[in-house]
Scaffold this active site. Structure first.
Site, PDB file in Angstrom:
ATOM      1  N   GLY A 296       0.784  -1.224  -0.082  1.00 19.16           N
ATOM      2  CA  GLY A 296       0.051  -0.125  -0.103  1.00 19.16           C
ATOM      3  C   GLY A 296       0.712   1.177  -0.024  1.00 19.16           C
ATOM      4  O   GLY A 296       1.762   1.241  -0.613  1.00 19.16           O
ATOM      5  N   SER A 297       0.431   2.046   1.033  1.00 15.69           N
ATOM      6  CA  SER A 297       0.855   3.826   0.740  1.00 15.69           C
ATOM      7  C   SER A 297       2.429   3.785   1.170  1.00 15.69           C
ATOM      8  O   SER A 297       3.219   4.706   0.961  1.00 15.69           O
ATOM      9  CB  SER A 297       0.060   4.554   1.617  1.00 15.69           C
ATOM     10  N   VAL A 298       3.017   2.534   1.829  1.00 14.81           N
ATOM     11  CA  VAL A 298       4.358   2.608   2.275  1.00 14.81           C
ATOM     12  C   VAL A 298       5.214   2.555   0.838  1.00 14.81           C
ATOM     13  O   VAL A 298       6.190   3.273   0.663  1.00 14.81           O
ATOM     14  CB  VAL A 298       4.825   1.397   2.987  1.00 14.81           C
ATOM     15  N   LYS A 300       4.367   4.224  -1.887  1.00 15.01           N
ATOM     16  CA  LYS A 300       4.468   5.528  -2.579  1.00 15.01           C
ATOM     17  C   LYS A 300       5.967   6.306  -2.447  1.00 15.01           C
ATOM     18  O   LYS A 300       6.250   7.363  -3.012  1.00 15.01           O
ATOM     19  CB  LYS A 300       3.490   6.561  -1.783  1.00 15.01           C
TER      20      LYS A 300
END
Length: 576
Positions: A296-298, A300
């Site tokens: 997920g957003s990690v 990014k």
């Protein structure tokens, strides 16, 4: 005057005595020679007798017994070196233990022997044991590695044809504390997982197969980079997280950002290598290196790094995040929608999927794939542990793939890959392979490869710190340690579909951000809200756990907290 014999009678006597003496001496010499010859013949006959007897014994012995004895000798010879942490604390060592065997051809009453043995070892199958003891074999194992008490009890029974062999048994003083790092051995003391297996693959196994029976006490200890104190802290916090958030699993790894040394690694549920009955269960794998996940957003963080490093995006740029993006049947939207243009730092702060996807489009799919390979995120990671998974990367790379990969969907990597990528993002841009053995900063730099420029690394450090001060990383910001990081709340996939409400929550942290010394990744699998009304997002669990690990382990790592009188640690934020 003429002499005659009668004139000197003693002359004949002297001559006769001389001749007689000569005869006696010759006979003695003859007797001595005959004795030596007989002695030599006897010695040869004895030697040939011994050889003949040995050949007869080997020829008539049970092949299975000989093989079993050979196996036993091999097991006894397989001593292993101690494994110690960076401070010399023992993680694994050899101890002596007794193994029980029998010579069935000497067993008088198999039924009685079976009954007596199973009275001490009730876990043995009586039927199978009776069958073993009823043969005419010369050697069979009954049970390997019995306790001293069991040995004494069986010895007191005085069963003819039953004996003991002393073997080496591996002992792990910390139990499950570092199970996934150290690994374990089989009953023959051969490494089958973790560093134990790595030691064998580095040459110890070949030595044993070649018959070199080096004693454990004569081998140099194998020193790891792990700090057992920090290892206990990390595992303890993960155990607490599983209980507090009723999670299915939890994992974490802490790495030296200058050298790539692994200081601690834990994956729960784990196992006790002293009694590894659960070690092969699917949920006991080392999730840090042997599991792949959409983080997920990690993820990014890497999209921002490649965007800034490519020159296609600058920190001062803004992107339109007013409306969701429709991709075929799917819609990309923001969990914390701001419905406006967002600057690059704001996209990071609010973890905007829309803004991140548009940044990825600015880079382009081809360049995105090049960077993923350069970051080590699309290839199998090189590490000392044998248990390493290969990342799952999309086979086709469409525009939709470019956007979804940008925020950590459609690509599954190991948590160790994410941690090592972050190491490069904060250490000046140098990509390092992780190591579980001590390594100096100079040695690490000699083996490193450039991942991003120092300018990009400085910008990423700023973003990480900015997020901990103003964004989702606030709960991990331990006062005095200048923590920076990125949260990730990734919907889990069940039967090929994303399931709302079931998440893999992560926090990727570095500290202190003005000169990062360590990188920490913590993930909590499928956590529940800590209390009614509280969210189950990464900022509310994984970030808390990461903060606790930093708070408790920083002193062991030699990181001193800043005081209020020192220069303000967030001066770096003023530059943007």
């Amino acid at each position: 005057m003429t002499l005659t014999l009668t004139d000197h009678p003693d002359m004949f006597s002297r001559a006769g005595k001389a001749k007689a003496k000569q005869k006696v001496t010759a006979k003695q010499r003859q007797d001595q020679s005959r004795g030596r010859i007989m002695l030599t013949i006897g010695a040869f006959m004895l030697l040939y007798g011994v050889i003949t007897g040995r050949l007869i014994m080997l020829g008539t012995s049970d092949p299975a017994a000989a093989a079993a004895r050979g196996s036993a000798a091999s097991a006894i010879a397989t001593a292993r070196p101690d494994i110690v942490d960076r401070n010399g604390e023992i993680l694994a060592t050899d101890i002596k233990t007794a193994s029980l065997y029998a010579e069935p051809n000497k067993i008088v009453d198999p039924d009685e022997a079976t009954e007596l043995i199973t009275s001490v070892l009730p876990d043995l199958d009586a039927g199978q044991l009776r069958k073993k003891l009823s043969t005419q074999a010369g050697f069979v194992w009954i049970k390997r590695e019995i306790t001293p008490k069991q040995r004494a009890q069986i010895f007191d029974l005085g069963i003819p044809g039953v004996g003991f062999l002393t073997e080496n048994k591996r002992f792990y003083p910390g139990g499950p504390a570092a199970a996934h790092i150290v690994g374990l051995v089989n009953v023959d003391n051969q490494g089958i997982a973790g560093i134990e297996r790595a030691i064998d693959e580095r040459g110890l196994g070949d030595l044993h197969e070649a018959g070199f029976a080096v004693k454990g006490s004569e081998q140099e200890p194998v020193r790891l980079s792990v700090d057992l104190r920090v290892q206990h802290v990390l595992r303890d916090e993960l155990v607490g997280a599983m209980q507090r958030y009723q999670a299915a699993a939890a994992m974490g790894v802490l790495i030296n950002a200058k050298t790539g040394e692994v200081m601690a690694l834990a994956s729960l549920p784990d196992f006790d290598p002293n009694d590894p009955v659960d070690a092969n269960k699917p949920d006991r794998l080392n999730r840090i290196t042997a599991g792949t996940y959409e983080l997920g957003s990690v993820f990014k963080s890497f999209t921002f790094a490649m965007a800034l490093d490519s020159g296609r995006v600058k920190m001062s740029d803004s992107f339109d995040a007013r409306a969701p993006i429709r991709v075929g049947r799917h819609v990309i939207h923001d969990s914390h929608a701001q419905a406006r243009f967002l600057t690059v730092p704001e996209i990071f702060q609010y973890s905007s999927n829309i803004g991140t996807a548009k940044m990825a489009l600015a880079i382009g799919g081809d360049r995105q794939q090049d960077y993923l390979k350069k970051f080590g995120l699309s290839v199998r990671l090189k590490t000392d542990l044998p248990e390493v998974a290969t990342p799952q990367v999309p086979k086709r790379w469409s525009e939709a793939t470019t956007m979804t990969v940008a925020f950590g969907h459609s690509i599954a990597i190991t948590p160790m890959q994410a941690a090592m990528g972050d190491v490069a993002l904060v250490n000046g841009g140098n990509f390092l392979n992780p190591t579980f053995f001590p390594r100096t900063q100079d040695e690490a730099l000699a083996e490193s490869t450039p991942m991003v420029s120092k300018k990009t690394s400085d910008e990423m450090r700023w973003l990480f710190r900015f997020n901990s001060v103003n964004g989702s990383g606030r709960h991990a910001d331990v006062p005095g340690y200048v923590v920076g990081g990125k949260t990730g709340t990734a919907e889990k996939i069940v039967n090929g579909r994303y399931v709302n409400g079931h998440y893999l929550n992560s926090f990727l942290a570095s500290f202190p951000m003005d000169d990062p010394q360590y990188v920490l990744l913590v993930s909590v699998d499928d956590p529940k809200p800590e209390a009614p009304g509280k969210p189950a997002l990464a900022a509310w669990n994984a970030a808390f756990v990461a903060g606790n690990v930093i708070r408790r382990s920083a002193a062991f790592l030699g990181v001193q907290p800043r005081t209020a009188n020192e220069s303000h640690p967030d001066a770096m934020l003023v530059s943007y």
